[in-house]
Design an enzyme around this catalytic site. Structure first.
Site, PDB file in Angstrom:
ATOM      1  N   HIS A  60       0.929  -1.030  -0.141  1.00  0.00           N
ATOM      2  CA  HIS A  60       0.058  -0.143   0.096  1.00  0.00           C
ATOM      3  C   HIS A  60       0.714   1.244   0.266  1.00  0.00           C
ATOM      4  CE1 HIS A  60      -3.135   2.964   1.401  1.00  0.00           C
ATOM      5  NE2 HIS A  60      -4.084   2.071   0.795  1.00  0.00           N
TER       6      HIS A  60
ATOM      7  N   GLU B 131      -7.833  -4.503  -0.778  1.00  0.00           N
ATOM      8  CA  GLU B 131      -8.555  -5.160  -2.036  1.00  0.00           C
ATOM      9  C   GLU B 131      -8.637  -6.646  -1.896  1.00  0.00           C
ATOM     10  OE1 GLU B 131      -9.422  -2.912  -4.075  1.00  0.00           O
ATOM     11  OE2 GLU B 131      -8.272  -1.497  -4.270  1.00  0.00           O
TER      12      GLU B 131
HETATM   13  N1  COA Z   1       3.752  -7.958  -4.710  1.00  0.00           N
HETATM   14  C1  COA Z   1       5.217  -8.265  -4.908  1.00  0.00           C
HETATM   15  N2  COA Z   1       5.990  -7.294  -4.813  1.00  0.00           N
HETATM   16  C2  COA Z   1       5.578  -6.001  -4.315  1.00  0.00           C
HETATM   17  C3  COA Z   1       4.245  -5.665  -4.292  1.00  0.00           C
HETATM   18  C4  COA Z   1       3.458  -6.879  -4.488  1.00  0.00           C
HETATM   19  N3  COA Z   1       2.007  -6.901  -4.262  1.00  0.00           N
HETATM   20  N4  COA Z   1       4.068  -4.792  -3.877  1.00  0.00           N
HETATM   21  C5  COA Z   1       4.977  -3.966  -3.671  1.00  0.00           C
HETATM   22  N5  COA Z   1       6.124  -4.828  -4.110  1.00  0.00           N
HETATM   23  C6  COA Z   1       7.609  -4.541  -3.994  1.00  0.00           C
HETATM   24  C7  COA Z   1       7.955  -3.993  -5.478  1.00  0.00           C
HETATM   25  O1  COA Z   1       8.192  -5.130  -6.416  1.00  0.00           O
HETATM   26  C8  COA Z   1       8.998  -3.108  -4.974  1.00  0.00           C
HETATM   27  O2  COA Z   1      10.231  -3.882  -5.155  1.00  0.00           O
HETATM   28  P1  COA Z   1      11.565  -3.418  -5.692  1.00  0.00           P
HETATM   29  O3  COA Z   1      11.955  -2.254  -5.009  1.00  0.00           O
HETATM   30  O4  COA Z   1      12.668  -4.778  -5.332  1.00  0.00           O
HETATM   31  O5  COA Z   1      11.333  -3.097  -7.364  1.00  0.00           O
HETATM   32  C9  COA Z   1       8.622  -2.533  -3.606  1.00  0.00           C
HETATM   33  O6  COA Z   1       7.912  -3.519  -3.372  1.00  0.00           O
HETATM   34  C10 COA Z   1       8.307  -1.189  -3.699  1.00  0.00           C
HETATM   35  O7  COA Z   1       7.016  -1.197  -4.599  1.00  0.00           O
HETATM   36  P2  COA Z   1       6.338   0.118  -5.077  1.00  0.00           P
HETATM   37  O8  COA Z   1       5.703  -0.115  -6.394  1.00  0.00           O
HETATM   38  O9  COA Z   1       7.489   1.372  -4.970  1.00  0.00           O
HETATM   39  O10 COA Z   1       5.260   0.348  -3.855  1.00  0.00           O
HETATM   40  P3  COA Z   1       4.038   1.614  -3.840  1.00  0.00           P
HETATM   41  O11 COA Z   1       4.065   1.872  -2.394  1.00  0.00           O
HETATM   42  O12 COA Z   1       4.565   2.668  -4.526  1.00  0.00           O
HETATM   43  O13 COA Z   1       3.027   0.636  -4.296  1.00  0.00           O
HETATM   44  C11 COA Z   1       1.154  -0.720  -4.558  1.00  0.00           C
HETATM   45  C12 COA Z   1       1.846   0.365  -3.773  1.00  0.00           C
HETATM   46  C13 COA Z   1      -0.195  -1.061  -3.936  1.00  0.00           C
HETATM   47  C14 COA Z   1       0.835  -0.220  -6.024  1.00  0.00           C
HETATM   48  C15 COA Z   1       2.123  -1.976  -4.873  1.00  0.00           C
HETATM   49  O14 COA Z   1       2.027  -2.615  -3.551  1.00  0.00           O
HETATM   50  C16 COA Z   1       1.204  -2.886  -5.605  1.00  0.00           C
HETATM   51  O15 COA Z   1       1.541  -2.757  -6.899  1.00  0.00           O
HETATM   52  N6  COA Z   1       0.424  -3.941  -5.222  1.00  0.00           N
HETATM   53  C17 COA Z   1      -0.244  -4.942  -5.739  1.00  0.00           C
HETATM   54  C18 COA Z   1      -1.630  -4.403  -6.431  1.00  0.00           C
HETATM   55  C19 COA Z   1      -2.582  -4.102  -5.323  1.00  0.00           C
HETATM   56  O16 COA Z   1      -2.867  -4.694  -4.777  1.00  0.00           O
HETATM   57  N7  COA Z   1      -3.199  -2.770  -5.698  1.00  0.00           N
HETATM   58  C20 COA Z   1      -4.266  -2.479  -4.849  1.00  0.00           C
HETATM   59  C21 COA Z   1      -3.729  -0.987  -3.947  1.00  0.00           C
HETATM   60  S1  COA Z   1      -4.984  -0.866  -2.722  1.00  0.00           S
END
Ligand code: COA
Length: 364
Positions: free
Chosen positions: A251, A304
């Site tokens: 998140h 979610e």
């Molecule tokens: N599965 C696997 N790895 C994950 C992950 C997940 N659900 N969420 C984050 N990571 C990892 C990323 O690969 C990244 O690793 P890296 O630095 O080695 O590349 C690290 O954690 C940071 O990710 P980042 O995209 O910068 O985090 P964020 O805080 O910007 O993103 C989300 C938040 C929700 C977009 C992200 O966690 C995600 O894509 N989750 C899956 C989709 C989802 O559940 N969306 C609903 C949101 S309420």
């Protein structure tokens, strides 16, 4: 990337754009509070429409009205697009006044009637997606005691109490969540003095994107896939090794468990979800593996994940998930539109120009 100076935050992460009395999630998670009130004890005691009243009017005894008779124009069965188009159309059909020209009381009334009608539109669009061409008569819908029951009656002509409880809990848990992309969009639109239909319709457009409102649609197919393999640990390892993300984890704001996830998980269990067992096994495997791979960054279950499980109890097809989310968020959007009208100022941020210097074009 050029232009990425100290004062530039891509995605506006951490930038305070408004002050609000409605809610803002705290990073450490824990509690879900609307206007300071803990939401968890309200579940099962107060219907969604009164939570709408709490958010919009700061009064749990106030509520979203019942939808009035309305004739939508040419619904397609694609609920987010039907909802966006119809919400904008309501401004014309009802001749709504501009926010900068009407009173706060009038804006509150407009938001109430649009919110109620938006739920009806989603139900009618879902009925069309089910290939049913007839409308459920208003007298049948009126038999529903709550907005969730009326929604189900409008959609399916019947309201199974388990389905109504699942939808109501989901709606209450996701009714408001601070300055997310769609709420920001609603406030930006309201800040121009546009009418309430325009502001709510713009919010629906922002929510329709998979990065905001669409994730539950991906969770159910994922659970089905894991159930078919019967080995969540291996599925998690394979998925992460292939560089893919596990839907429903991580998140932008929360670094601890999302409180909404906890409430929805309990609800899924109470309602006897057929997916709860596989969901819990996958959750355990995913949390362990994500913690091992990202010890520096807590990646926990987000809203979610168990939203998808709860919506599945009500037999909501995954493509309808963004529109279900829009139904719940009408409360948060309406509260923010009203707050923007009362206290806000026209949004006009700046961009740093990083394009070419002055140059001439050689025109032949
Ligand atoms: N599965 C696997 N790895 C994950 C992950 C997940 N659900 N969420 C984050 N990571 C990892 C990323 O690969 C990244 O690793 P890296 O630095 O080695 O590349 C690290 O954690 C940071 O990710 P980042 O995209 O910068 O985090 P964020 O805080 O910007 O993103 C989300 C938040 C929700 C977009 C992200 O966690 C995600 O894509 N989750 C899956 C989709 C989802 O559940 N969306 C609903 C949101 S309420």
């Amino acid at each position: 990337m050029s232009g990425n100076g100290n004062d530039f935050k891509p995605g506006l992460e951490g930038v305070v754009a408004v002050e609000t009395e409605i809610m803002e999630p705290d990073r450490e998670g824990g509690m879900l509070r609307y206007r300071g009130v803990d939401v968890e004890p309200l579940i099962g005691k107060v219907p969604y429409e009164n939570v709408w009243g709490l958010l919009v009017d700061d009064d749990i005894n106030s509520k979203m009205p019942d939808p009035e008779p309305y004739e939508p124009a040419g619904l397609t069965g694609n609920a987010p697009s039907d909802l966006q188009a119809e919400t904008a159309r309501m401004s014309g059909v009802w001749n709504l006044g501009k926010l900068n020209e009407i009173s706060n009381e009038q804006a509150r009334e407009d938001l109430g009637r649009i919110s109620a009608q938006m739920m009806s539109i989603v139900a009618r669009s879902a009925r069309i997606a089910d290939a049913k061409t007839d409308d459920v008569p208003d007298e049948v819908v009126a038999q529903g005691k709550t907005a969730a029951e009326k929604f189900l009656l409008r959609w399916r002509g019947e309201a199974d109490p388990r389905h109504a409880k699942a939808i109501e809990t989901y709606w209450i848990c996701t009714a408001e969540h601070g300055l997310n992309a769609s709420t920001f969009t609603a406030r930006v639109t309201a800040s121009t003095g546009a009418d309430c239909g325009a502001a709510l319709s713009a919010a629906v457009g922002a929510l329709s994107g998979p990065l905001h409102g669409g994730a539950p649609a991906y969770v159910k197919p994922m659970l089905d896939e894991v159930a078919a393999t019967g080995d969540p640990e291996k599925w998690v390892r394979d998925t992460l090794e292939a560089g893919r993300r596990i839907m429903g984890f991580g998140h932008r704001v929360y670094r601890a468990e999302d409180p909404r996830s906890r409430i929805l998980k309990r609800t899924a269990r109470e309602l006897g979800s057929p997916q709860i067992e596989i969901a819990e096994r996958l959750e355990e495997a995913a949390l362990a593996e994500l913690a091992r791979r990202h010890p520096e960054r807590p990646l926990r279950t987000n809203v979610e994940y168990y939203s998808a499980v709860v919506l599945d109890v009500a037999e909501i097809p995954p493509p309808l998930a963004p529109a279900m989310f829009a139904c719940s968020r009408v409360a948060g959007w309406s509260a923010h539109i009203l707050e923007q009208k009362r206290t806000g100022r026209l949004f006009r941020p700046s961009a740093r120009y990083v394009g070419p210097d002055e140059r001439s074009l050689s025109l032949n």
